[in-house]
Scaffold this active site. Structure first.
Site: not given
Length: 513
Positions: A250-252, A254-258, A396
């Protein structure tokens, strides 16, 4: 009665007449050459039958081939036998190799003869079936063990330029299959030792680079893909019943993939898991977020455990850091996801949204002026809670890391959040205030304070604004950070006066983590 009459008398058959027996031949008649010739002519009459192989045993009409020779007959029979043997060998080779990319040839076991007079397509022999391949490159001349050939002026050593050039050309066939060396058929190609060594080193370097890229792709998490280790952890969660199924990305960032997933139950006590959860898989590659260590190596909670040499350990600390920060925020009743489970670099949290539809980011939400005003005051209150009660700085904070759901602002992505005692904690806080103030001022919220007033309202430091010059304000911030760093080095304690000047005691880190 006469004896001869008894022997010649033929008894009558009661069921009918009996055919007379063939006259017996004497031994002299059997041994005669005339009878042998007659029997031989009768036996040679079988080619008149419809036999497909008769043309192989007998010559064509009008030819002068002498079939009466035993040697010619033997050669023709041997030719037919060799043909059948080659056909059988070809079938065995095809059956043995099957669909394999690597095949084994039985060419050395074949016995092929030229069939010049045959018009059948089955009798034609391809050049690949012969041992004399006209397209096969000539092998370079070999040098005997003594190191030279010839005598006198015609002596040739193993260091001869032409001989070495031809050997180098032949050795190019040993390069990897992905290296296209071309086809030098019919050409006398010669490669010098320098060129051959350069090509050989280049091929070796390309093979190593390709292997590194393949290994990096298999053992790293990037974009929407996961490496085998991460995939195995996700499968284990499903098999253990913690998750019912994993629906998709559902989301990408710079630090993770959800990933979105349906929750199940956890543990022997069947602790319920939210119906909808998210799996935050932290990327194991540092290409997109190379300054991760800036947020974690100076954090006093993880300073002793930081290892820059092992990226996977850094990623696990990064996931653990977000879990602790979310726990602090949840204890302070700040709207944020609830932590369900942490497994290495995979963090399972509650889903902010409904019916598989995630809540929109604040920058994408369609809000009225009243909702924008309400959202601003919520964010101001949340920033004060985060700094004063949780002893954290988001580091952030922007419209990209805030969600709008059910009339409230939810904070996400707090893995980089740090304590105010961090050497750059106040700088990160000033950057958050600038992002928030700029966003709401662009949206037309008249109540939005300037970045300097917002910083003082959140931190309570009351730094004089003066003429509003950012350079002077940042200088004051750096001075405070330096003073705090010297204080920590002398005392060894993580103290920082975040309260106002009226003598309130400084905040200490929470003991929940």
């Amino acid at each position: 009665m006469d004896q001869t009459g008894v022997t010649t008398h033929t008894p009558k058959n009661p069921w009918g007449p009996v055919a007379l027996a063939a006259p017996a031949c004497s031994l002299a008649d059997v041994m005669s050459e005339q009878l042998a010739k007659q029997l031989d002519d009768e036996n040679n009459a079988f080619p008149t039958l419809t036999d497909p192989g008769a043309d192989l045993l007998l010559p064509d009409e009008g030819t002068g081939t002498d079939t009466t020779s035993d040697l010619m007959l033997a050669q023709m029979l041997q030719m037919q036998f060799d043909r059948e043997f080659d056909n059988q060998l070809r079938r065995e080779e095809k059956k043995f190799n099957g669909e394999s990319k690597v095949s084994i040839s039985f060419e050395n076991y074949r016995m092929v003869h030229p069939y010049e007079d045959s018009d059948s397509s089955e009798d034609e022999v391809d050049w690949q079936d012969t041992r004399d391949d006209p397209y096969r490159a000539d092998k370079p001349q070999t040098i005997p063990r003594k190191g030279f050939t010839g005598k006198g002026k015609n002596i040739t050593t193993k260091h001869d330029e032409v001989t070495c050039g031809r050997k180098n050309t032949a050795r190019m066939d040993n390069f990897a299959p992905e290296v296209h060396v071309g086809d030098g058929l019919g050409m006398d190609l010669k490669l010098s030792n320098q060129v051959f060594n350069s090509l050989k080193q280049h091929c070796y370097s390309e093979q190593r680079r390709s292997a590194r890229l393949h290994e990096k792709k298999e053992h790293s998490t990037s974009e929407q893909a996961v490496d085998p280790r991460t995939r195995l952890l996700m499968y284990k969660m499903v098999n253990a019943g913690v998750l019912e199924n994993i629906n998709g990305c559902i989301s990408t960032g710079k630090e993770s993939v959800v990933f979105h997933a349906d929750g199940g139950s956890m543990g022997e006590e069947e602790k319920p898991v939210p119906d909808e959860v998210v799996l935050k898989v932290f990327k194991t590659t540092l290409n997109e977020f190379k300054n991760r260590d800036r947020y974690i190596k100076d954090d006093y909670r993880f300073k002793d455990r930081f290892s820059k040499l092992n990226p996977r350990k850094v990623i696990r600390l990064w996931a653990e850091k977000e879990m602790h920060n979310l726990t602090r925020m949840k204890n302070a009743d700040i709207p944020c996801p609830e932590v369900v489970l942490l497994k290495k670099h995979i963090l399972v949290m509650s889903f902010i949204g409904k019916d598989h539809v995630p809540a929109p980011k604040l920058k994408d939400a369609m809000l009225s002026s009243e909702d924008l005003k309400n959202a601003y005051y919520q964010i101001l209150h949340v920033m004060q809670q985060l700094y004063q009660e949780c002893n954290l700085v988001h580091a952030d904070l922007s419209e990209y890391n805030m969600l709008w759901h059910e009339g409230k602002v939810w904070l996400i992505d707090v893995s980089q959040s740090i304590e105010p005692t961090h050497p750059h904690g106040l700088e990160f806080l000033f950057r958050d205030c600038r992002n928030v103030s700029t966003f709401f001022q662009k949206r037309g919220v008249s109540e939005a304070m300037s970045v300097y007033d917002l910083f003082n309202a959140v931190s309570g430091l009351n730094i004089p604004v003066g003429t509003g010059d950012e350079a002077e304000f940042m200088t004051e911030i750096v001075v405070l950070e330096k003073r705090n760093e010297d204080h920590v080095q002398k005392r060894g304690k993580k103290m920082f006066p975040v309260a106002s000047e009226d003598g309130d005691p400084p905040l200490k880190p929470d003991a929940d983590d």
